[in-house]
Structure formats: C-alpha cells, structure tokens
Motif scaffolding. Sequence first.
Motif, PDB file in Angstrom:
ATOM      1  N   SER A   1       3.235 131.104   7.455  1.00 47.43           N
ATOM      2  CA  SER A   1       3.699 131.265   8.842  1.00 47.43           C
ATOM      3  C   SER A   1       5.224 131.349   8.841  1.00 47.43           C
ATOM      4  N   GLU A   2       5.854 130.446   8.102  1.00 47.44           N
ATOM      5  CA  GLU A   2       7.320 130.427   8.057  1.00 47.44           C
ATOM      6  C   GLU A   2       7.868 131.743   7.501  1.00 47.44           C
TER       7      GLU A   2
ATOM      8  N   GLY B   1       1.706 125.969   6.798  1.00 45.45           N
ATOM      9  CA  GLY B   1       2.689 126.903   7.356  1.00 45.45           C
ATOM     10  C   GLY B   1       3.567 127.594   6.334  1.00 45.45           C
TER      11      GLY B   1
ATOM     12  N   MET C   1       6.917 130.234  17.650  1.00 46.48           N
ATOM     13  CA  MET C   1       5.765 129.793  16.868  1.00 46.48           C
ATOM     14  C   MET C   1       4.984 128.770  17.693  1.00 46.48           C
TER      15      MET C   1
ATOM     16  N   ARG D   1       7.845 122.647   9.305  1.00 46.04           N
ATOM     17  CA  ARG D   1       8.398 123.676   8.411  1.00 46.04           C
ATOM     18  C   ARG D   1       8.990 124.850   9.200  1.00 46.04           C
ATOM     19  N   CYS D   2       8.349 125.151  10.331  1.00 46.22           N
ATOM     20  CA  CYS D   2       8.744 126.351  11.089  1.00 46.22           C
ATOM     21  C   CYS D   2       9.671 126.024  12.259  1.00 46.22           C
TER      22      CYS D   2
ATOM     23  N   GLY E   1       7.478 134.516   9.945  1.00 46.64           N
ATOM     24  CA  GLY E   1       8.504 134.396  10.990  1.00 46.64           C
ATOM     25  C   GLY E   1       9.837 134.965  10.532  1.00 46.64           C
TER      26      GLY E   1
ATOM     27  N   GLU F   1       4.306 122.893  11.691  1.00 44.50           N
ATOM     28  CA  GLU F   1       5.239 122.876  12.826  1.00 44.50           C
ATOM     29  C   GLU F   1       6.630 122.453  12.360  1.00 44.50           C
TER      30      GLU F   1
ATOM     31  N   HIS G   1      12.329 128.367  13.561  1.00 43.81           N
ATOM     32  CA  HIS G   1      11.932 129.598  14.261  1.00 43.81           C
ATOM     33  C   HIS G   1      11.770 129.375  15.769  1.00 43.81           C
TER      34      HIS G   1
END
Length: 274
Positions: A58-59, A55, A94, A86-87, A62, A84, A90
């Motif tokens: 992804s992070e 991620g 996500m 890490r994010c 976001g 999951e 958000h």
Amino acid sequence: MTRSNNPQASQMADESMVRGLSAQARAIWPQEQELLSKYALPEAPRILDLACGTGEISERLGALFPRASLLGVDIDAAHLEKAEARCAAHGERMSWLEGDIYEVDLPSGHFDLSVCRHILQAVPDPARVAQRLVEATRPGGIVHLVAEDYAMMHFHPTRGDNDRFWLDGPIVFANRLGSDLRSGRTMFTILKRLGLEDVRVDYVTIDPMRVPREVVAEIWVAWRDGFAEPISQETPFSSEEVHDQFESMIECIRNPEGYFIWHLPVVSGRRSQS
Ligand SMILES: C[S@@+](CC[C@H](N)C(=O)[O-])C[C@H]1O[C@@H](n2cnc3c(N)ncnc32)[C@H](O)[C@@H]1O
C-alpha cells in the motif's frame, strides 16, 4: 504460505509472516512496479489493496501513484494498524477497512486498480476472491494479482530433492488446511472465465541476477521459522527433515556458486467496458 490451525503455531507464523512480507516486498517490488507503471490508469487512480497486510505494498503504491486514493482491507486488525502507521505520511488519501475478503462491503464498479497479493494461495476459494475483485473494479479498470505457485521455485546445488519436498511437504500441508499453493497457475483461466479482457501473466523473477541473495534468504528464513513445525505436523516429514530442507535451500541462496529461481506469476486483466 498458509496458516496453521494451532494457535501457538499461528502466532509464530504471524510474526514470521510480517518479517517475510517486508523481505518479499523488497525482493519483488522493483520488478512489479514496472508492470504496474504500464497500466493505463487515470492520474488520480482509485486503488483497492485487498488483504493489504502490513501495508508494505500500500505504501509503495501510494508513492508510485502520488495522487492516488487507496483503500486497504484486511481481516487482521493488528496488520491494519501497522499498515496505517506505515502509510501515515501519505495522509488521508489512504483509508483502511477491517473485514473478510469474502464478505466485506466493497463499493461496486469503483476502483481503477484492484490489487491482491500473496493471499490467493492461502485461502479456500481464490476464484471467489477474484470475482470480488472484479466486481469492485470499474469497467475498464485493472485487476492485478500476485499469485504464488510453490511448484515454480528451484535450487541448485542442494542436499536432497527440494522439488519433491515442495510437492510432498508444504503443498500437502496447505491442501490439508483447504488451500492450494499451486493456485498461481490457475488464475489466468479464472480471470478469463470472469470475462476480463487483456488477461496476461507476467513473471517477477527472483534469482541471484536480479535480487540480492540476503534479501531472498530473509524470505526463506521467515518461512522456515513460521512453517517448518506446522508442516512437519501435517505431513510425513519429521521436524528435522523439514528444517534440513529449508536449511539446504537457504545455504544454496547464500552460496555465491548457488543458483535459485522463483518464478512469481503476476496475473492481470481489464474489466470489460460493456
Ligand atoms: C501474506 S499476507 C499479504 C499482505 C499484502 N497483500 C502484501 O503483499 O504484503 C496475507 C494477508 O491476508 C490477510 N488475510 C487472510 N485471510 C483473509 C481474509 N479472509 N480476509 C481478509 N484478509 C485476509 C492476512 O491477515 C494477511 O495480512
């Protein structure tokens, strides 16, 4: 790079991959986000991050697109757990799906931006992955690939001939496992043949002018730790020779008088409206 068939080597490669992904994100993202910012996307884009790993990106996606919703897909449950966590900040925009890029059930024609980074060089059929991405992207949406090519990195000064080492070492190793570490150069043609419009290749340039030496050294140290042994087992190079090649590149990266250049193709295209 790519994975070994040996379970112990795979575990080592995985631990070093996670380390390497962190350093790669820090090295690459500052230039990549400029490319992503140029796409004409809706204010609240729907983003797919296929083979999202831990991620890292992804992070950052976001944060770059604060109203985006993002689906991260990966085959590795442990990586998804890290993504999951890490994010978490958000929140619910996500979501995460465990599955194989070739088979996972993705909504058709749905995403405004479909991202796939650092995986096409490590899987047997990158064209099929690109096709899956195109199918998941809405007409007018963007496919964005970070498509590595390990014959696009050069060093001076070093001991020995690193250009030849990449060709005869890691690239042969990956071929034996069924993947192509030079797939980066093939993705322009593949996206064209899939009917995308405005297909282009931009480059993230990893060199001492643009990226701190120590961040780049972290990438090479992670690759050495994860891949030196498997490469020596699959190619004519001895373990000492492979280690020495990696050490000589790491010394060049850390040498204030050394120059290195890693051209990293970022290949993108727009799904036709028709
Ligand atoms: C080198 S990492 C890249 C992670 C992320 N895209 C990034 O840029 O940080 C490759 C990821 O692809 C995942 N992967 C490998 N084969 C896969 C497959 N067949 N289907 C889905 N994910 C896969 C691995 O578990 C790993 O998390």
